[in-house]
Design a protein around this motif. Sequence first.
Motif, PDB file in Angstrom:
ATOM      1  N   VAL A 146       0.847  -1.200   0.000  1.00  0.00           N
ATOM      2  CA  VAL A 146       0.000   0.000   0.000  1.00  0.00           C
ATOM      3  C   VAL A 146       0.880   1.247   0.000  1.00  0.00           C
ATOM      4  CG1 VAL A 146      -1.709   1.303   1.318  1.00  0.00           C
ATOM      5  CG2 VAL A 146      -1.934  -1.175   1.106  1.00  0.00           C
ATOM      6  N   ALA A 147       1.955   1.217   0.797  1.00  0.00           N
ATOM      7  CA  ALA A 147       2.881   2.353   0.836  1.00  0.00           C
ATOM      8  C   ALA A 147       3.563   2.565  -0.514  1.00  0.00           C
ATOM      9  CB  ALA A 147       3.925   2.138   1.924  1.00  0.00           C
ATOM     10  N   ALA A 148       3.707   1.475  -1.288  1.00  0.00           N
ATOM     11  CA  ALA A 148       4.321   1.572  -2.616  1.00  0.00           C
ATOM     12  C   ALA A 148       3.332   2.023  -3.677  1.00  0.00           C
ATOM     13  CB  ALA A 148       4.924   0.229  -3.005  1.00  0.00           C
ATOM     14  N   GLY A 149       2.069   2.246  -3.289  1.00  0.00           N
ATOM     15  CA  GLY A 149       1.079   2.756  -4.231  1.00  0.00           C
ATOM     16  C   GLY A 149       0.058   1.754  -4.704  1.00  0.00           C
ATOM     17  N   ALA A 150       0.110   0.532  -4.210  1.00  0.00           N
ATOM     18  CA  ALA A 150      -0.857  -0.488  -4.650  1.00  0.00           C
ATOM     19  C   ALA A 150      -2.258  -0.147  -4.160  1.00  0.00           C
ATOM     20  CB  ALA A 150      -0.443  -1.861  -4.144  1.00  0.00           C
ATOM     21  N   ARG A 151      -3.245  -0.327  -5.018  1.00  0.00           N
ATOM     22  CA  ARG A 151      -4.641  -0.165  -4.645  1.00  0.00           C
ATOM     23  C   ARG A 151      -5.373  -1.500  -4.632  1.00  0.00           C
ATOM     24  NH1 ARG A 151      -2.703   3.109  -2.623  1.00  0.00           N
ATOM     25  NH2 ARG A 151      -2.804   5.357  -2.864  1.00  0.00           N
ATOM     26  N   LEU A 152      -4.610  -2.546  -4.867  1.00  0.00           N
ATOM     27  CA  LEU A 152      -5.128  -3.908  -4.784  1.00  0.00           C
ATOM     28  C   LEU A 152      -3.950  -4.825  -4.482  1.00  0.00           C
ATOM     29  CD1 LEU A 152      -7.595  -5.947  -5.404  1.00  0.00           C
ATOM     30  CD2 LEU A 152      -6.375  -6.314  -7.554  1.00  0.00           C
ATOM     31  N   VAL A 153      -4.140  -5.747  -3.541  1.00  0.00           N
ATOM     32  CA  VAL A 153      -3.094  -6.712  -3.203  1.00  0.00           C
ATOM     33  C   VAL A 153      -3.505  -8.075  -3.736  1.00  0.00           C
ATOM     34  CG1 VAL A 153      -1.920  -7.934  -1.336  1.00  0.00           C
ATOM     35  CG2 VAL A 153      -2.306  -5.468  -1.164  1.00  0.00           C
ATOM     36  N   LEU A 154      -2.654  -8.647  -4.586  1.00  0.00           N
ATOM     37  CA  LEU A 154      -2.835 -10.003  -5.090  1.00  0.00           C
ATOM     38  C   LEU A 154      -1.906 -10.918  -4.305  1.00  0.00           C
ATOM     39  CD1 LEU A 154      -2.857  -9.683  -9.002  1.00  0.00           C
ATOM     40  CD2 LEU A 154      -4.756 -10.432  -7.562  1.00  0.00           C
ATOM     41  N   CYS A 155      -2.467 -11.876  -3.594  1.00  0.00           N
ATOM     42  CA  CYS A 155      -1.670 -12.818  -2.814  1.00  0.00           C
ATOM     43  C   CYS A 155      -1.437 -14.096  -3.611  1.00  0.00           C
ATOM     44  CB  CYS A 155      -2.361 -13.178  -1.502  1.00  0.00           C
ATOM     45  SG  CYS A 155      -2.462 -11.835  -0.319  1.00  0.00           S
ATOM     46  N   ASP A 156      -0.172 -14.424  -3.836  1.00  0.00           N
ATOM     47  CA  ASP A 156       0.180 -15.702  -4.425  1.00  0.00           C
ATOM     48  C   ASP A 156       0.266 -16.712  -3.279  1.00  0.00           C
ATOM     49  OD1 ASP A 156       1.348 -17.956  -5.512  1.00  0.00           O
ATOM     50  OD2 ASP A 156       2.736 -16.842  -6.776  1.00  0.00           O
ATOM     51  N   ASP A 157      -0.753 -17.549  -3.155  1.00  0.00           N
ATOM     52  CA  ASP A 157      -0.942 -18.476  -2.050  1.00  0.00           C
ATOM     53  C   ASP A 157      -1.512 -17.718  -0.844  1.00  0.00           C
ATOM     54  OD1 ASP A 157      -1.050 -21.007  -1.049  1.00  0.00           O
ATOM     55  OD2 ASP A 157       1.109 -21.296  -0.896  1.00  0.00           O
ATOM     56  N   GLY A 158      -1.979 -18.451   0.141  1.00  0.00           N
ATOM     57  CA  GLY A 158      -2.515 -17.812   1.335  1.00  0.00           C
ATOM     58  C   GLY A 158      -3.933 -18.206   1.688  1.00  0.00           C
ATOM     59  N   LEU A 159      -4.519 -19.195   0.984  1.00  0.00           N
ATOM     60  CA  LEU A 159      -5.856 -19.634   1.377  1.00  0.00           C
ATOM     61  C   LEU A 159      -5.869 -20.133   2.810  1.00  0.00           C
ATOM     62  CD1 LEU A 159      -7.340 -21.615  -1.666  1.00  0.00           C
ATOM     63  CD2 LEU A 159      -7.975 -19.348  -0.853  1.00  0.00           C
ATOM     64  N   GLN A 160      -4.747 -20.692   3.237  1.00  0.00           N
ATOM     65  CA  GLN A 160      -4.654 -21.248   4.587  1.00  0.00           C
ATOM     66  C   GLN A 160      -4.048 -20.254   5.582  1.00  0.00           C
ATOM     67  OE1 GLN A 160      -3.302 -23.049   1.787  1.00  0.00           O
ATOM     68  NE2 GLN A 160      -5.317 -23.992   1.550  1.00  0.00           N
ATOM     69  N   HIS A 161      -4.104 -18.968   5.255  1.00  0.00           N
ATOM     70  CA  HIS A 161      -3.534 -17.950   6.145  1.00  0.00           C
ATOM     71  C   HIS A 161      -4.623 -16.953   6.533  1.00  0.00           C
ATOM     72  CE1 HIS A 161      -0.221 -15.678   7.934  1.00  0.00           C
ATOM     73  NE2 HIS A 161      -0.784 -14.594   7.448  1.00  0.00           N
ATOM     74  N   PRO A 162      -5.513 -17.310   7.473  1.00  0.00           N
ATOM     75  CA  PRO A 162      -6.655 -16.452   7.804  1.00  0.00           C
ATOM     76  C   PRO A 162      -6.298 -15.188   8.561  1.00  0.00           C
ATOM     77  CG  PRO A 162      -6.585 -18.347   9.274  1.00  0.00           C
ATOM     78  CD  PRO A 162      -5.533 -18.580   8.230  1.00  0.00           C
ATOM     79  N   ALA A 163      -5.033 -15.015   8.938  1.00  0.00           N
ATOM     80  CA  ALA A 163      -4.656 -13.807   9.672  1.00  0.00           C
ATOM     81  C   ALA A 163      -4.774 -12.559   8.808  1.00  0.00           C
ATOM     82  CB  ALA A 163      -3.228 -13.928  10.214  1.00  0.00           C
TER      83      ALA A 163
END
Length: 361
Positions: free
Chosen positions: A160-177
Motif C-alpha cells: 500500500v505504501a508503494a502505491g498499490a490499490r489492490l493486493v494479489l496474494c500468491d498463495d494464502g488460502l490457509q492464512h486467515p490472519a
Amino acid sequence: MAFTRSCIACSSRAEAERAVARHLEAWLQQVWYGGRGGGAWLLPLSWLYGAVSALHRIAHRSGWARVHRAAVPVVVVGNITAGGTGKSPLVAALAAALTARGIPVGVLLRGYGARRKDPARVVAGDDPLEVGDEAVMLADVTGVPVVAGVDRARGAALLVAAGARLVLCDDGLQHPALARDLEIAVVDAVRGIGNGRLLPAGPLREAPSRLTRVDWVIWHGEPPSPPRWRGTAGSLAMQLEPGAARPIVGAAAPRSLASFAGKPVHAVAGIGDPGRFFAMLRAAGLAPHEHPFPDHHAYAPQDLDFGDDAPVLMTAKDAVKCRRFVDPRLWEVPVVARLSPADGAALIDQIAALVAAQRNA
C-alpha cells in the motif's frame, strides 16, 4: 590435499542429500497421485495436521487470534493441495490484466524457502535464495511491486505504501490472519485432489469442501463436465501457453520451441508437477531427456551437468536460480495463463469492482 578431500566429501554428501530428496519426492507423488499403496503409517500425522489446522481456523474466526484487514482490497490466489497448480502464472496474468485497466496492483507472497523472513520489496535480479524463487520470478514477469515475507499483514502495508490499490496474494488460502475480499482456488484438472487425504498422507492442505467456499474455482486444464467443484461465483478453465525460449544468459535471440524439435535437448523442472512441463514440451514436438527435481530445488552447477552440450530447457521459476551459472546451454521457457475472453472478463470485472467500491467508500 586435505582441503581437496574435504571439498569432495562435502560435494558427495550434498549430492547424496539431493538424491534422497528426489527419491522421497517421487515416492510421495506416487502415493498421493499415482494410486500406489503405502503411506498408511502417515495417517496419524494427517489427523494431527487436520486438528492443528482446524484449531488455527477456529482461533481466527472466533476472534481469539487477530485478523488484519489491509487498507485496500485483497485477492488471494491459492490451492488446497501441496505443490504447483499454476497459481503463480495466474497471478501474473491477473496483475497484467488489472494493470491494463489502470489499477495499481501489488503482489504479496510468503517467499517459500527464503532466507530472509521479514517482509521486504523484491525486484528482478534479487537473489532467489534470499527472497524466494517465485518472488523473483513474479517481480521479473509482472513489473509491479512485489513483497515477500512471513508477516503478510506487514507485507500488505508495504505494498500500500508503494502505491498499490489492490493486493494479489500468491498463495494464502490457509492464512486467515490476513482478511481477504475474494478467494480463487486453482485445481489441477489432471491430478485433482489425489488420494483425498490431508498432508502428509495425501496432498491436501484442507478438506475438499473448502472449494465450495471460495469465490472462484479455476481448473488448470480441461475440467470434468460438469465441474466437480464450483466456487460461490463459479468455475473457470485456464490453460498455460508456452512462449519462445529465451537464453538465461547472453544475447542470443529467442527461439521457438519447434526449433528444438528433432535434436537432443534436456528438460529441467523443479516445480510442484514437473511432468506437466515435460508434457508441454512433448506437445510442442520435442523429445526431451527429462530431469525432474523437488519443488523449489536450490540448483548447483553439477545438477545440470548431463555429459553433453545439448540445450537445457527449464521453467521461469528454475531459471531465476540458474542465472548465476553463466551457462549458454540454459534456456527459459516462459508460460502465460489464458482464460477464455468471457470468463476472464467476468473475473477481472469482479476484482475491479472491489477497487471501485473501496475508492467510493
